[in-house]
Design a protein around this motif. Structure first.
Motif, short mmCIF file in Angstrom:
data_model
loop_
_atom_site.label_atom_id
_atom_site.label_comp_id
_atom_site.label_asym_id
_atom_site.label_seq_id
_atom_site.Cartn_x
_atom_site.Cartn_y
_atom_site.Cartn_z
N SER A 200 0.99 40.34 64.67
CA SER A 200 2.31 40.50 64.78
C SER A 200 2.65 41.88 65.71
O SER A 200 3.42 41.56 66.92
CB SER A 200 3.26 40.32 63.69
N ALA A 201 1.76 42.98 65.62
CA ALA A 201 2.13 43.94 66.70
C ALA A 201 1.57 43.58 68.04
O ALA A 201 2.37 44.03 68.94
CB ALA A 201 1.31 45.05 65.93
N ALA A 202 0.59 42.81 68.16
CA ALA A 202 0.13 42.53 69.47
C ALA A 202 1.11 41.56 70.20
O ALA A 202 1.30 41.49 71.30
CB ALA A 202 -1.36 41.89 69.43
N GLY A 203 1.64 40.63 69.26
CA GLY A 203 2.62 39.46 69.90
C GLY A 203 3.61 40.06 70.38
O GLY A 203 4.39 39.52 71.15
N THR A 204 4.06 41.42 70.01
CA THR A 204 5.41 41.99 70.61
C THR A 204 5.28 42.44 72.05
O THR A 204 6.20 42.27 72.74
CB THR A 204 5.75 43.14 69.70
N ALA A 205 3.94 42.59 72.34
CA ALA A 205 3.89 43.09 73.65
C ALA A 205 3.27 41.87 74.55
O ALA A 205 3.83 41.89 75.69
CB ALA A 205 2.78 44.08 73.74
N ASP A 206 2.56 41.03 74.15
CA ASP A 206 1.93 39.84 74.80
C ASP A 206 1.46 38.90 73.76
O ASP A 206 0.60 39.31 73.11
CB ASP A 206 0.77 40.43 75.76
N PHE A 207 2.01 37.60 74.16
CA PHE A 207 1.44 36.38 73.04
C PHE A 207 -0.02 36.15 73.34
O PHE A 207 -0.84 35.78 72.45
CB PHE A 207 2.23 35.29 73.61
N GLU A 208 -0.56 36.20 74.65
CA GLU A 208 -2.05 36.11 74.76
C GLU A 208 -2.76 37.08 74.26
O GLU A 208 -4.03 37.01 73.56
CB GLU A 208 -2.36 36.21 76.41
N LEU A 209 -2.29 38.47 74.13
CA LEU A 209 -2.86 39.38 73.32
C LEU A 209 -2.95 39.04 71.81
O LEU A 209 -4.10 39.36 71.10
CB LEU A 209 -2.49 40.94 73.41
N ALA A 210 -1.88 38.71 71.36
CA ALA A 210 -2.04 38.10 69.86
C ALA A 210 -2.94 36.88 69.54
O ALA A 210 -3.61 36.98 68.60
CB ALA A 210 -0.63 37.70 69.26
N LEU A 211 -3.14 35.99 70.64
CA LEU A 211 -4.30 35.03 70.60
C LEU A 211 -5.67 35.63 70.49
O LEU A 211 -6.47 35.27 69.87
CB LEU A 211 -4.18 34.00 71.35
N THR A 212 -5.63 36.79 71.24
CA THR A 212 -6.95 37.41 71.47
C THR A 212 -7.24 38.14 69.98
O THR A 212 -8.42 38.09 69.50
CB THR A 212 -7.02 38.33 72.52
N VAL A 213 -6.39 38.84 69.54
CA VAL A 213 -6.48 39.38 68.01
C VAL A 213 -6.88 38.35 67.12
O VAL A 213 -7.77 38.71 66.22
CB VAL A 213 -5.29 40.12 67.78
N PRO B 217 4.58 52.98 58.93
CA PRO B 217 4.50 53.43 59.89
C PRO B 217 3.62 53.42 60.99
O PRO B 217 3.87 53.39 62.39
CB PRO B 217 4.46 55.16 59.45
N ALA B 218 2.30 53.31 60.85
CA ALA B 218 1.34 52.93 61.65
C ALA B 218 1.63 51.57 62.51
O ALA B 218 1.27 51.52 63.80
CB ALA B 218 -0.12 52.78 61.07
N TYR B 219 2.06 50.70 61.70
CA TYR B 219 2.52 49.47 62.21
C TYR B 219 3.40 49.63 63.31
O TYR B 219 3.56 49.01 64.18
CB TYR B 219 2.90 48.60 61.25
N LEU B 220 4.68 50.44 62.98
CA LEU B 220 5.64 50.49 63.76
C LEU B 220 5.04 51.52 65.22
O LEU B 220 5.88 50.96 66.21
CB LEU B 220 6.84 51.53 63.18
N LEU B 221 4.42 52.18 64.90
CA LEU B 221 3.64 52.83 66.25
C LEU B 221 3.05 52.07 66.80
O LEU B 221 3.10 52.04 68.23
CB LEU B 221 3.01 54.06 65.71
N ALA B 222 2.22 50.99 66.44
CA ALA B 222 1.42 50.02 67.08
C ALA B 222 2.35 49.34 68.00
O ALA B 222 1.90 48.92 69.09
CB ALA B 222 0.57 49.45 66.35
N MET B 223 3.69 48.85 67.53
CA MET B 223 4.30 48.13 68.19
C MET B 223 4.68 48.69 69.61
O MET B 223 5.01 47.76 70.58
CB MET B 223 5.80 47.72 67.39
N THR B 224 4.46 49.74 69.65
CA THR B 224 4.97 50.56 70.88
C THR B 224 4.10 50.21 71.99
O THR B 224 4.16 50.16 73.15
CB THR B 224 5.40 51.92 70.93
N ASP B 225 2.61 49.99 71.61
CA ASP B 225 1.70 50.11 72.56
C ASP B 225 0.31 49.27 71.71
O ASP B 225 -0.63 50.13 71.34
CB ASP B 225 1.26 51.32 73.28
N PRO B 226 0.41 47.99 71.49
CA PRO B 226 -0.66 47.60 70.49
C PRO B 226 -1.77 47.87 71.07
O PRO B 226 -2.92 47.98 70.09
CB PRO B 226 0.03 46.05 70.60
#
Length: 337
Positions: free
Chosen positions: A120-133, A188-197
């Motif tokens: 979910s963190a990766a998807g907020t930046a790029d859907f392709e990145l989420a698929l990669t994860v 908190p780590a999850y919220l931080l990761a949403m800024t730059d997954p």
């Protein structure tokens, strides 16, 4: 006494061998997130004294892939209704931890937490990145299952050896209390990761390990088990890095991982007795793998390895100190009540 020592020695060798194999295969095949497989292998081998059958392994991989893949469905919610999406993620983390504490499969609970947060963190930046994860988690878990089976084949459990004891399910109120605490450790780590997954994915993996460890660590031993294991894992990563620089080769990567895995495995299973809990050594090994793996990737990408390591280690310590404070806060509140 000798059969017990031999059995524990075999378990230490299995952890070291399986972790080293998962590490070298994932880096050799250039997996998207290569540290996923060895971390999952550590969890599998350290918590299971018997190998998963091929059918059970495939079912586990499919279940985790399908359930964590559902994190993709939360991406639109997180993008357009961020507060509601974050609250829903927090609720799902709570139920995942509670499932493990109430007698469910702790491995499944750990994989669910890792998948939900990372995808979910990766998807907020790029859907392709989420698929990669999603692909990285599925490949990593499948490799970990295969490596675990191979390690058990090479170093089988002695005939007549007892199974590792299964922890009894917690009472509902206690499980809910600890699950809430673990979810707050991860958030908190999850919220931080949403800024730059892409940059903070290792922080999520570290927080998942901390959340898992917080379920079995008391507030009294929090500083030693959580902060101490993070610092020791960092020292192991530094030692591993300079050892690897002596001769940079994929097979030396395997051999050094085997050596470091044996060093930690002996302490994990009490062959070399220390005052530290098994959770301390397990978390130290996981921390070392994450830090080392990211340093190797930074080196390949041409980044300043030492600066990146210092920043990453600082973040690891920050989330670890926060986890300790959360444990102490909950413990103090329980005493007041």
């Amino acid at each position: 006494m000798q059969p017990v020592t031999q059995r524990l020695g075999y378990r230490a060798i299995r952890v070291a061998t399986g972790t080293a194999l998962a590490l070298v295969v994932s880096f050799g095949l250039d997996f998207p997130i290569p540290v996923v497989a060895p971390v999952f292998a550590v969890f599998l081998l350290a918590t299971q004294s018997r190998p998963l059958s091929l059918k059970a392994g495939l079912i586990l991989s499919l279940v985790v892939a399908s359930t964590t893949g559902s994190g993709l469905l939360l991406v639109p919610l997180l993008r357009h209704y961020a507060l509601a999406g974050v609250m829903l993620i927090g609720l799902m983390l709570f139920f995942a931890f509670r499932y493990g504490l109430r007698g469910g499969n702790n491995l499944v609970a750990t994989f669910l937490v890792a998948g939900l947060t990372m995808i979910s963190a990766a998807g907020t930046a790029d859907f392709e990145l989420a698929l990669t994860v999603v692909g990285a988690l599925a490949k990593g878990l499948l490799l970990a299952v295969l490596v675990s089976s191979l390690a058990h084949t090479l170093f089988p459990e002695r005939a007549g050896a007892r199974e590792q004891p299964v922890k009894a399910a917690m009472a509902d109120d206690q499980a809910a209390y600890i699950a809430l605490r673990a979810a707050l450790v991860v958030m908190p780590a999850y919220l931080l990761a949403m800024t730059d997954p892409a940059s903070y994915m290792p922080i999520i993996m570290k927080s998942v390990s901390l959340g898992r460890q917080s379920c079995t660590t008391s507030a009294r031993g929090a500083a030693r088990d959580l902060i101490g294991s993070t610092l020791f894992g960092g020292l192991l990563a530094i030692a591993f890095w300079f050892a690897l620089k002596l001769f940079v080769d994929l097979w030396m990567f395997f051999l050094w991982m085997l050596l470091f895995g044996l060093f930690v495995g002996r302490k994990l299973y009490g062959l070399h007795r220390t005052r530290c809990s098994p959770g301390f050594w397990l978390n130290s090994l996981v921390t070392m793998i994450i830090l080392l793996g990211q340093s190797v990737q930074d080196s390949v990408a041409g980044k300043d390895v030492y600066t990146a390591f210092a920043v990453r280690m600082g973040l690891f310590l920050a989330v670890t100190v926060y986890a300790c404070l959360m444990l102490l806060l909950f413990e103090q509140r329980r005493r007041v009540e």
